[in-house]
Write a protein that holds these residues in place. Sequence first.
Motif, PDB file in Angstrom:
ATOM      1  N   GLU A  53     -16.890  18.076  -9.750  1.00  0.00           N
ATOM      2  CA  GLU A  53     -16.392  17.693  -8.422  1.00  0.00           C
ATOM      3  C   GLU A  53     -15.327  18.703  -7.921  1.00  0.00           C
ATOM      4  O   GLU A  53     -15.324  19.122  -6.777  1.00  0.00           O
ATOM      5  CB  GLU A  53     -15.778  16.288  -8.466  1.00  0.00           C
ATOM      6  CG  GLU A  53     -16.832  15.193  -8.346  1.00  0.00           C
ATOM      7  CD  GLU A  53     -16.244  13.814  -8.608  1.00  0.00           C
ATOM      8  OE1 GLU A  53     -15.012  13.636  -8.464  1.00  0.00           O
ATOM      9  OE2 GLU A  53     -17.031  12.898  -8.981  1.00  0.00           O
ATOM     10  N   GLN A  54     -14.436  19.046  -8.894  1.00  0.00           N
ATOM     11  CA  GLN A  54     -13.355  19.948  -8.512  1.00  0.00           C
ATOM     12  C   GLN A  54     -13.753  21.421  -8.592  1.00  0.00           C
ATOM     13  O   GLN A  54     -12.953  22.325  -8.348  1.00  0.00           O
ATOM     14  CB  GLN A  54     -12.136  19.709  -9.421  1.00  0.00           C
ATOM     15  CG  GLN A  54     -11.518  18.342  -9.203  1.00  0.00           C
ATOM     16  CD  GLN A  54     -10.694  17.863 -10.391  1.00  0.00           C
ATOM     17  OE1 GLN A  54     -10.372  18.658 -11.289  1.00  0.00           O
ATOM     18  NE2 GLN A  54     -10.334  16.597 -10.408  1.00  0.00           N
ATOM     19  N   ASN A  55     -14.998  21.620  -9.006  1.00  0.00           N
ATOM     20  CA  ASN A  55     -15.553  22.968  -9.115  1.00  0.00           C
ATOM     21  C   ASN A  55     -14.755  23.862 -10.067  1.00  0.00           C
ATOM     22  O   ASN A  55     -14.514  25.037  -9.797  1.00  0.00           O
ATOM     23  CB  ASN A  55     -15.649  23.609  -7.709  1.00  0.00           C
ATOM     24  CG  ASN A  55     -16.772  24.647  -7.659  1.00  0.00           C
ATOM     25  OD1 ASN A  55     -17.656  24.630  -8.528  1.00  0.00           O
ATOM     26  ND2 ASN A  55     -16.719  25.538  -6.688  1.00  0.00           N
ATOM     27  N   THR A  56     -14.295  23.269 -11.153  1.00  0.00           N
ATOM     28  CA  THR A  56     -13.656  24.075 -12.204  1.00  0.00           C
ATOM     29  C   THR A  56     -14.578  24.060 -13.396  1.00  0.00           C
ATOM     30  O   THR A  56     -15.496  23.230 -13.484  1.00  0.00           O
ATOM     31  CB  THR A  56     -12.289  23.504 -12.614  1.00  0.00           C
ATOM     32  OG1 THR A  56     -12.503  22.165 -13.064  1.00  0.00           O
ATOM     33  CG2 THR A  56     -11.307  23.516 -11.459  1.00  0.00           C
ATOM     34  N   ASP A  57     -14.337  24.957 -14.364  1.00  0.00           N
ATOM     35  CA  ASP A  57     -15.192  24.907 -15.543  1.00  0.00           C
ATOM     36  C   ASP A  57     -14.357  24.858 -16.823  1.00  0.00           C
ATOM     37  O   ASP A  57     -14.848  25.130 -17.922  1.00  0.00           O
ATOM     38  CB  ASP A  57     -16.187  26.078 -15.564  1.00  0.00           C
ATOM     39  CG  ASP A  57     -15.503  27.417 -15.490  1.00  0.00           C
ATOM     40  OD1 ASP A  57     -14.259  27.398 -15.435  1.00  0.00           O
ATOM     41  OD2 ASP A  57     -16.200  28.441 -15.505  1.00  0.00           O
ATOM     42  N   GLU A  58     -13.102  24.461 -16.715  1.00  0.00           N
ATOM     43  CA  GLU A  58     -12.303  24.295 -17.916  1.00  0.00           C
ATOM     44  C   GLU A  58     -11.476  23.030 -17.798  1.00  0.00           C
ATOM     45  O   GLU A  58     -11.047  22.665 -16.719  1.00  0.00           O
ATOM     46  CB  GLU A  58     -11.381  25.510 -18.095  1.00  0.00           C
ATOM     47  CG  GLU A  58     -12.074  26.673 -18.783  1.00  0.00           C
ATOM     48  CD  GLU A  58     -11.075  27.776 -19.138  1.00  0.00           C
ATOM     49  OE1 GLU A  58     -11.356  28.932 -18.837  1.00  0.00           O
ATOM     50  OE2 GLU A  58     -10.037  27.449 -19.756  1.00  0.00           O
ATOM     51  N   PHE A  59     -11.291  22.369 -18.922  1.00  0.00           N
ATOM     52  CA  PHE A  59     -10.371  21.222 -18.933  1.00  0.00           C
ATOM     53  C   PHE A  59      -9.883  21.023 -20.360  1.00  0.00           C
ATOM     54  O   PHE A  59     -10.418  21.608 -21.312  1.00  0.00           O
ATOM     55  CB  PHE A  59     -11.046  19.971 -18.384  1.00  0.00           C
ATOM     56  CG  PHE A  59     -12.220  19.477 -19.215  1.00  0.00           C
ATOM     57  CD1 PHE A  59     -12.007  18.606 -20.295  1.00  0.00           C
ATOM     58  CD2 PHE A  59     -13.516  19.897 -18.931  1.00  0.00           C
ATOM     59  CE1 PHE A  59     -13.081  18.176 -21.043  1.00  0.00           C
ATOM     60  CE2 PHE A  59     -14.576  19.454 -19.693  1.00  0.00           C
ATOM     61  CZ  PHE A  59     -14.353  18.583 -20.756  1.00  0.00           C
ATOM     62  N   GLU A  60      -8.863  20.152 -20.483  1.00  0.00           N
ATOM     63  CA  GLU A  60      -8.320  19.850 -21.797  1.00  0.00           C
ATOM     64  C   GLU A  60      -8.499  18.372 -22.071  1.00  0.00           C
ATOM     65  O   GLU A  60      -8.473  17.558 -21.153  1.00  0.00           O
ATOM     66  CB  GLU A  60      -6.836  20.244 -21.839  1.00  0.00           C
ATOM     67  CG  GLU A  60      -6.639  21.735 -21.958  1.00  0.00           C
ATOM     68  CD  GLU A  60      -5.142  22.101 -21.937  1.00  0.00           C
ATOM     69  OE1 GLU A  60      -4.325  21.205 -22.218  1.00  0.00           O
ATOM     70  OE2 GLU A  60      -4.854  23.263 -21.645  1.00  0.00           O
ATOM     71  N   SER A  61      -8.677  18.062 -23.359  1.00  0.00           N
ATOM     72  CA  SER A  61      -8.843  16.651 -23.705  1.00  0.00           C
ATOM     73  C   SER A  61      -8.414  16.442 -25.150  1.00  0.00           C
ATOM     74  O   SER A  61      -8.343  17.392 -25.934  1.00  0.00           O
ATOM     75  CB  SER A  61     -10.314  16.253 -23.529  1.00  0.00           C
ATOM     76  OG  SER A  61     -10.481  14.906 -23.861  1.00  0.00           O
ATOM     77  N   GLU A  62      -8.134  15.153 -25.494  1.00  0.00           N
ATOM     78  CA  GLU A  62      -7.817  14.850 -26.882  1.00  0.00           C
ATOM     79  C   GLU A  62      -9.003  14.078 -27.465  1.00  0.00           C
ATOM     80  O   GLU A  62      -9.454  13.097 -26.897  1.00  0.00           O
ATOM     81  CB  GLU A  62      -6.533  14.028 -26.957  1.00  0.00           C
ATOM     82  CG  GLU A  62      -6.013  13.900 -28.382  1.00  0.00           C
ATOM     83  CD  GLU A  62      -4.766  13.006 -28.458  1.00  0.00           C
ATOM     84  OE1 GLU A  62      -3.843  13.185 -27.635  1.00  0.00           O
ATOM     85  OE2 GLU A  62      -4.757  12.131 -29.345  1.00  0.00           O
ATOM     86  N   LEU A  63      -9.467  14.595 -28.587  1.00  0.00           N
ATOM     87  CA  LEU A  63     -10.630  13.937 -29.207  1.00  0.00           C
ATOM     88  C   LEU A  63     -10.257  13.443 -30.586  1.00  0.00           C
ATOM     89  O   LEU A  63      -9.421  14.022 -31.257  1.00  0.00           O
ATOM     90  CB  LEU A  63     -11.786  14.921 -29.357  1.00  0.00           C
ATOM     91  CG  LEU A  63     -12.364  15.527 -28.090  1.00  0.00           C
ATOM     92  CD1 LEU A  63     -13.371  16.597 -28.443  1.00  0.00           C
ATOM     93  CD2 LEU A  63     -13.022  14.440 -27.251  1.00  0.00           C
ATOM     94  N   ASN A  64     -10.879  12.380 -31.018  1.00  0.00           N
ATOM     95  CA  ASN A  64     -10.686  11.877 -32.384  1.00  0.00           C
ATOM     96  C   ASN A  64     -11.919  12.209 -33.210  1.00  0.00           C
ATOM     97  O   ASN A  64     -13.044  11.872 -32.844  1.00  0.00           O
ATOM     98  CB  ASN A  64     -10.474  10.378 -32.371  1.00  0.00           C
ATOM     99  CG  ASN A  64      -9.102  10.017 -31.863  1.00  0.00           C
ATOM    100  OD1 ASN A  64      -8.093  10.387 -32.468  1.00  0.00           O
ATOM    101  ND2 ASN A  64      -9.059   9.340 -30.721  1.00  0.00           N
ATOM    102  N   PHE A  65     -11.695  12.874 -34.347  1.00  0.00           N
ATOM    103  CA  PHE A  65     -12.786  13.185 -35.269  1.00  0.00           C
ATOM    104  C   PHE A  65     -12.628  12.389 -36.529  1.00  0.00           C
ATOM    105  O   PHE A  65     -11.515  12.053 -36.945  1.00  0.00           O
ATOM    106  CB  PHE A  65     -12.815  14.684 -35.582  1.00  0.00           C
ATOM    107  CG  PHE A  65     -13.395  15.504 -34.459  1.00  0.00           C
ATOM    108  CD1 PHE A  65     -14.753  15.799 -34.461  1.00  0.00           C
ATOM    109  CD2 PHE A  65     -12.587  15.963 -33.423  1.00  0.00           C
ATOM    110  CE1 PHE A  65     -15.281  16.558 -33.426  1.00  0.00           C
ATOM    111  CE2 PHE A  65     -13.128  16.709 -32.401  1.00  0.00           C
ATOM    112  CZ  PHE A  65     -14.481  17.016 -32.393  1.00  0.00           C
ATOM    113  N   LYS A  66     -13.724  12.098 -37.169  1.00  0.00           N
ATOM    114  CA  LYS A  66     -13.729  11.370 -38.438  1.00  0.00           C
ATOM    115  C   LYS A  66     -13.514  12.416 -39.523  1.00  0.00           C
ATOM    116  O   LYS A  66     -14.275  13.389 -39.606  1.00  0.00           O
ATOM    117  CB  LYS A  66     -15.095  10.717 -38.639  1.00  0.00           C
ATOM    118  CG  LYS A  66     -15.041   9.437 -39.412  1.00  0.00           C
ATOM    119  CD  LYS A  66     -16.451   8.885 -39.594  1.00  0.00           C
ATOM    120  CE  LYS A  66     -16.886   8.079 -38.381  1.00  0.00           C
ATOM    121  NZ  LYS A  66     -18.302   7.661 -38.473  1.00  0.00           N
TER     122      LYS A  66
END
Lengths: 1025, 131
Positions: free
Chosen positions: A89-102
């Motif tokens: 939507e914002q026409n960007t191709d990078e973002f940050e996120s927090e993920l949980n891994f096992k």
Amino acid sequence: MRLLKNTPQNELYEYICNDIALFHFIQEKAIDGLFLYDIEDPNGFWVDQKLCKTLGYNSKHPNSALIDKRPVFHEDLENLKFKLGECQEQNTDEFESELNFKNSSGSRMAIEAHCKILKDEEGAPIKLLGALKVIEKTKPIKLEQQVERYKHIIEGTNIGLWEWNIQTGETIFHPQWAHVLGYTLDELKPISADLWKKLSHPDDSKECDRLLKEHLEGKTDFYECECRMKHKNGDWIWIEDKGKVVTWTEEGKPEWMTGFHEEINEMKERLLLKRSFIKHAPSAIAMFDKQLNYIAVSNRWLEDYNIEHLDVIGKNHYEVFPEIGEEWKAIHQRCLKGEIIKREDDHFVREDGSEIWINWEVRPWYNDENEVGGIIMHTANISHIKRLENTAREKQNFLETILKNINVGVVSCDSEGKLTLFNKATREWHGLPAMDISPSQFSDYYGLYKSDGETPLEVNEIPLIEMLKYGKIKNEEIVIRPKNAPSKSVKVSGSQLKDDENNVKGAVIAMHDITELKRKEEKLRYSETVFRHTFDYAGTGMVMLDMQGNWARYNDRFLEILGLTAEELEKLHFTEISHPEEREDNLRLFMEIVEGKIKYYNEEKRLLHKNGNYVPVYISVSILNDEKQQPLYSVTQVIDISKQKKAENNLRNTIARFEAILGASTGTLIVGTDTEGLITFYNTGAENLLGYTKEEMVGKQNPSLFHVKEEVMEVATELAENSGQIFQGFDIFKELVKSDQFSREWTLIKKDGSKFPVQLTITAIRDNGKIVGYLGVGTDISELKRVEKEIKSILKITQSQNERLKNFAHIVSHNLRSHAGNIEMLLNLFLEENQGLEGDEMMIHLNKASANLKETISHLSEVVLMNISVKESLTSLKLRKYVDNAVENLTALAEKKDVQIINKVPKETNVLGIPAYLDSIILNFISNAIKYRSPNKQSFVKITTSTIDKYVIIEIEDNGLGIDLKKHRRKLFGMYKTFHSNEDARGIGLFITKNQIEAMGGKIEVESELNKGTTFKIYLKYEKN
Amino acid sequence: MKKIDLACIIDDDPVFVFGAKKIMELGNICNSFMVFPNGAEALNSLKPIISSKQKLPDFILLDINMPVMNGWDFLDEFIKIPCEKNITIYIVTSSLDPFDMEKAKSYSNVNNYLIKPINSNNLREKLMNEF
């Protein structure tokens, strides 16, 4: 351009090759690993080796397969997708996120992800690249604060606190924990979970582990354990350890646990002492507190109540024995108030149905303060004794009842042979009670005999004694023949009585009454009365021989057949009554029967009669076995077959004669068949005519072999026309017989293929009215056929001759007559013209010759004309009229010659004939009779008539000269024959007469005797008015 | 009896014809004859005589067995010819066949049936009734 294998790594490599910025992005951000997420494919989540390492997996980790799929938590993946949408939507191709891994231990690991969207040539997002960096490690900050909060409170008590992270193994012990064990916390460093294990008693740590496990699994609310730990001074001290899980991981696994321990050494030691005392008490003792919880229990108690498997200590008595009733509860309460209650034996039923007998005592116990601390129960479980007693009593009753009531004699004795048991049946059989006597007197007193019922048993043969002494019984069957009761056959079995050391303490025997059985057996074997009756009075001779070949039994009929008396027979051996030729054979057969090689045999034999003749007999021999299948007797039935033999011989002779006749008919074919056409009989005549031998035909062939197929088919067609049924094969012949067309002409085919005609007569062979076969009798009619053919050709010749004769007749009647007439006419004219020449001798002879010629011709004409012209013109004539006429014409002559004419012809008789002939015939015979009268007698001629069938017989009888028929019969009716030297005889009369009679369809017979007279019988066709 | 003017003999046997003529001449029965060897010739000759009303024979001796046309056939034809003169016809034959005799009786024109041989006395006797 794709040259490499289609794997996520290679894919990523291609992206990097195309975009160098991507390389820098990875270098900078992907510190702890990276992932590649395929937007199109929900399962396409790939992580690199670095991330695996970060999460604690290695490439060989069994979970590595899972890594490829979903190491990331579902909700985080959803979050990724959401963010992906936002980017677009914002026409960007990078973002940050927090993920949980096992991670490898299964818990969550939060990781910071820098994500970059990878696009295809059209700019559509296809992959998400994540560069990962682990967020700083989490710490149990909250718990620490909590502990801190209670720290001061706990420090004031004597309990040692501990904290333990079950997941990481991290432990925290408080100083007091160490003090309980005589240490300072520093002395015990390094602090770890292993420390507890190191200090605890190995015997107890297992139990503690078990209790801990139960708690961790959520089975108990608290972890509570009593165990021994090593004090700094080297002693084991009793410690009570209690704890509880306080935090759980997100997956619900226990994480932090906290608890405390305190020393319980003194209390524990006292209790253990009591417990140990009770535990090893030799009787069942249990100690309870006031709430009836078990404090101590003896092993015996556990055994007696069958609760060894339970750890009853601390448990409530009423829980362990839920079946305990109010009555017991009341007792317990009374005891808790200080009473002591006992019972010698008490019976009660467990919930599971088992029965218990106990001898019990309940009393209170007092604590240090001299107060009732609880109760002590002391019980003796006497169930097994009770049970044994009961069983023994039941058994006793049972056995006594059986022994009293069964019809089996049971006797037992002790090792001395003294009777210890003598049951009711035995008493009844022996007719007397047991007596205290020595075994040597048994046989006499009790009436014991061998199975023959005669020989008394020796001491050692008495089954009871035998059994006692030898352990087995030889005489299984004995006879009890008491003085005052009926005798019995008994079958004995028994055994020795032994004690635990296998010493013989006595013996017991059981006797079964087999008297009835024996009786039945006997009955079966001989069927006494019935057998004897059938045997003795049988219509057939019957003999029984024993196995030695001696006469065991024979009946009157047998003696009758041999003409012997019983005494005479007894003197003979059975082979002596055999025919000398059969003796050896009979002996052999007897031996085979005896040895069981054959079970029976039937044969025709000859036996020697007293009168020296041999009687033909039919014998059937079988074997009679005893109950053990041992041969006992051979049983022979003897039937006198003299009469049958005689009849058989007669029959054979008759058959032989008959066959000889059939065989002798060498020119007549005789073929017999069964009902289906199979040839059963075939005589020599058939062999001669057909060329097949008897061996080729009988039992093998069908008459169709020598019949012409087409001819048989013609007959079948004929039959089909008449009966409307279609017949085939042998049924054609059957139908011929059925429809009475027995005899007809057939063409038969010889073996060599040539054909010949037969006149064949087929008849049914019947036995008691039932058709059992067919017989064809045929004669070769070749000769007959030939003759028939010959006759036909002769007939043809005759016909043509007849034809010529007719011509001849014509010649005679016309031409010859014309010429003769002319000669006569010319002669008369000549004499008329030349008067005076009549006397000339030449002319006289010429006249005479002419006259003779004329007469001969006229006779000839008459004969010839008759045969060719009159047959069809017969008319009905009144016989009497013609006879009268003739008589009238001859009256003058008769008177002159003195012959009496007797006319007896009835007026009404009509015959078929030709008037002129009838005139001529009657005139001829009457005139003949006058002509040939006997000069020496009073002559007569008598005319009579009679009627036979279609003929009127005219008899003309005279008593004249008669004719020598022996000489003249054949020539009597010939032309120009005379049999008398009479001047009037011309020799033509009878010839013409006979021809005339025959021309009218009649015939003539003659009877005559020289000098007696002649009777002519003229047969003329009779016209019935 | 009165003498017969003209007699006709129909017979194929010249010996009989000779004899018959001789008998009639010698017996003074007739001196004039017409002779035919068979029925056909006789018929051929007699027919014109009848139609031309010339002199017809008074008496005919007729044989039966003849070549060309036999006696019976001649009779059958001859009786068909209407004739005012009553001609006496005698059958003279050597046939003894009763059939022939019976047949002769069926012809009303046939006056007699003679069996050969004949002689003058015999013939004269028979003719006495006719002439």
